[in-house]
Design a protein around this motif. Sequence first.
Motif, PDB file in Angstrom:
ATOM      1  N   LYS A   1       0.856  -1.179   0.000  1.00 49.06           N
ATOM      2  CA  LYS A   1       0.000   0.000   0.000  1.00 49.06           C
ATOM      3  C   LYS A   1       0.893   1.231   0.000  1.00 49.06           C
TER       4      LYS A   1
ATOM      5  N   LYS B   1      -1.596  -1.021  -3.839  1.00 48.31           N
ATOM      6  CA  LYS B   1      -2.832  -0.249  -3.763  1.00 48.31           C
ATOM      7  C   LYS B   1      -2.471   1.170  -3.328  1.00 48.31           C
TER       8      LYS B   1
ATOM      9  N   ILE C   1      -3.468   4.779  -1.612  1.00 47.56           N
ATOM     10  CA  ILE C   1      -4.371   5.489  -0.718  1.00 47.56           C
ATOM     11  C   ILE C   1      -4.027   6.961  -0.884  1.00 47.56           C
TER      12      ILE C   1
ATOM     13  N   GLU D   1      -8.434   9.529  -8.901  1.00 47.36           N
ATOM     14  CA  GLU D   1      -9.025   8.194  -8.880  1.00 47.36           C
ATOM     15  C   GLU D   1      -9.291   7.699 -10.300  1.00 47.36           C
TER      16      GLU D   1
ATOM     17  N   LYS E   1      -7.717   4.473 -12.100  1.00 42.69           N
ATOM     18  CA  LYS E   1      -8.599   3.450 -12.666  1.00 42.69           C
ATOM     19  C   LYS E   1      -8.211   3.149 -14.106  1.00 42.69           C
TER      20      LYS E   1
ATOM     21  N   THR F   1      -7.281   2.056  -6.069  1.00 41.33           N
ATOM     22  CA  THR F   1      -7.085   3.312  -5.362  1.00 41.33           C
ATOM     23  C   THR F   1      -8.229   3.591  -4.403  1.00 41.33           C
ATOM     24  N   VAL F   2      -7.872   4.094  -3.236  1.00 37.86           N
ATOM     25  CA  VAL F   2      -8.835   4.564  -2.248  1.00 37.86           C
ATOM     26  C   VAL F   2      -8.578   6.056  -2.076  1.00 37.86           C
TER      27      VAL F   2
ATOM     28  N   LEU G   1      -9.444   9.565   0.185  1.00 35.63           N
ATOM     29  CA  LEU G   1      -9.904  10.022   1.496  1.00 35.63           C
ATOM     30  C   LEU G   1      -9.702  11.522   1.617  1.00 35.63           C
TER      31      LEU G   1
END
Length: 120
Positions: A8, A36, A38, A78, A82, A88-89, A91
């Motif tokens: 991550k 991944k 964040i 994002e 994609k 992807t997250v 926040l």
Amino acid sequence: MEQNPFKKILFLITSAGEAKETIRKVHGLARVCHAKLIILNVIDKMQIQRMKRFTNQSTTEIEVEMEENGWKYLYFIEELSKNQGIPTVILQNIGVVAVSYTHLRAHETSLHLVCRLLLE
């Protein structure tokens, strides 16, 4: 076979201009490591107060504008992620951005952190 160093990657957006340049490098690292992302945007309370001194806007108006702009930028990143197949997250939070590397090391989590200096 060598294990990937990052599972991550936490990417803190400090300014849109800087993020546009750096996100390409972060995407490259995420692809190589199959990591991944964040993506975190912090609406800095101190910055809101500084902006209030120089505008006729209320604290709430500035906060709402910064929040809306932050979400627009997060959704943009994002979508880029994609399109490249990178999980992807996104926040967003309101707070104060004043965390030192020493502080992060003292409170390590299971997240692997990428320091901005590593990417330059």
